[in-house]
Design a protein around this motif. Structure first.
Motif: not given
Ligand SMILES: NC(=O)c1ccc[n+]([C@@H]2O[C@H](COP(=O)([O-])OP(=O)(O)OC[C@H]3O[C@@H](n4cnc5c(N)ncnc54)[C@H](OP(=O)(O)O)[C@@H]3O)[C@@H](O)[C@H]2O)c1
Length: 324
Positions: A122, A215, A238, A263-264, A311
């Protein structure tokens, strides 16, 4: 088996370890005994039902894993029991075992441990795509990374440095910026107490940055965009701040700058071949040791919910992993 289960959205008390059925390997699938699962920003967004798509409750969070294959389903000839593998799932990683399509897994390169492998796809595929595919970074260019001590950010610091760029890492504390320097950043900006735009201009002798990796979003986006130079490339990745910036279109016009993005998830669907090439190149850098995910904290399954909170509360540095 034991798994961390999110039973209700938006309620940390409803995320807890409980006994669930063991997965089985259907056709084309394998069961992986999870040795490490990385904690991602997306996992906490899913638990709050604030991601672009929902995971119906109850669900097991955890979107990327590394472990050992313990069962192989019909039609799988690419892997055998005992193989060390890693890969991305949407959910299901914070558990003792997970079933995944064999095609979603890759072999862990020799010398790479489970925590590093679980933390790779990721953060590093995203940052690699943002820098190389979207940002078209060239050696010697100046790259500004926002949220530079986060999972995506620190991966971008490492990759841009390995590609020969000069990295200006921007983050919100000294503690975070020390880590960014250790991972290769040449310069740092503490945007909790310095003007991001002025400091980038100062560090580039007034020219501005060539590439920005963002991000984080919010007010930092415009400040960083204003600090790009002629033909700068601003790459949206992001919105960890929770705010989406609105940038006036006269700003790119004035300096030939471009707003780009990576954007993966849609990239994987729309351009699978390009993603495979990006991942091959990024994996080669993992295998030969040029890239090493920085694991700052390891949690047993019983404390995995705390990792999600860490997080969300902006305290994580690099990657956190759950080790069931
Ligand atoms: N485009 C893609 O394909 C893709 C892939 C993976 C992730 N993402 C997105 O990229 C973003 C970052 O992901 P990540 O894994 O790097 O997350 P992370 O490890 O939590 O890092 C995010 C960074 O954002 C900064 N931040 C600013 N305001 C924040 C807030 N209110 N809450 C949390 N962090 C805040 C923090 O740095 P400071 O404290 O230094 O400001 C933090 O280190 C997320 O929005 C994620 O959804 C996108």
């Amino acid at each position: 088996m034991k798994a961390l289960v999110c039973e209700r959205y938006n309620d940390p008390a409803a995320i807890r370890v409980r006994e669930v059925d063991d997965p089985i390997a259907g056709a084309g699938h394998v069961v992986v005994d999870v040795r490490a699962a990385a904690v991602n920003f997306t996992d906490s967004l899913l638990a709050r039902d604030m991601y672009q798509v929902s995971a119906p409750v109850p669900f097991i969070p955890g979107s990327e894993i590394a472990g050992v294959i313990s069962e192989v389903g019909d039609g799988v000839d690419s892997f055998a029991v005992g193989d060390r593998v890693f890969g991305m799932a949407f959910v299901g990683g914070f558990a003792e075992r997970i079933t995944m399509p064999a095609t979603a897994l890759k072999s862990i390169p020799a010398g790479v441990d489970y925590a590093a492998a679980a933390s790779f796809f990721v953060a590093f595929s995203t940052s690699y795509g943002a820098l190389v595919y979207a940002g078209e970074v060239k050696p010697g260019e100046t790259v500004v990374v926002l949220g530079a001590a986060g999972g995506v950010g620190l991966a971008a610091v490492q990759i841009a440095t390995a590609l020969g760029a000069r990295v200006i890492a921007a983050a919100s504390s000294d503690e975070k910026l020390v880590v960014c320097r250790e991972e290769g950043a040449a310069e740092t900006v503490d945007y909790s107490r310095e003007s991001l735009k002025d400091r980038i201009k100062q560090l580039t002798d007034g020219r501005g940055a060539d590439v920005v990796i963002d991000p984080v979003g919010g007010a930092l986006s415009e400040a960083a965009f204003r600090a790009t130079g002629w033909k700068g490339r601003f790459v949206v990745v992001g919105f960890a701040s929770g705010e989406i910036a609105k940038i006036a279109l006269n700003l790119p016009l004035l300096k030939g700058a471009e707003i780009r993005s990576f954007n993966i998830a849609p990239f994987a669907t729309k351009e699978p071949q390009a993603l495979a090439e990006l991942e091959r190149d990024a994996l080669a850098m993992l295998a030969d040791g040029r890239l090493r995910p920085r694991i700052s904290e390891r949690y047993p399954l019983g404390q995995a919910a705390e990792a999600l909170i860490r997080i969300e509360s902006r305290r994580a540095i690099g990657k956190l992993v759950v080790e069931p």
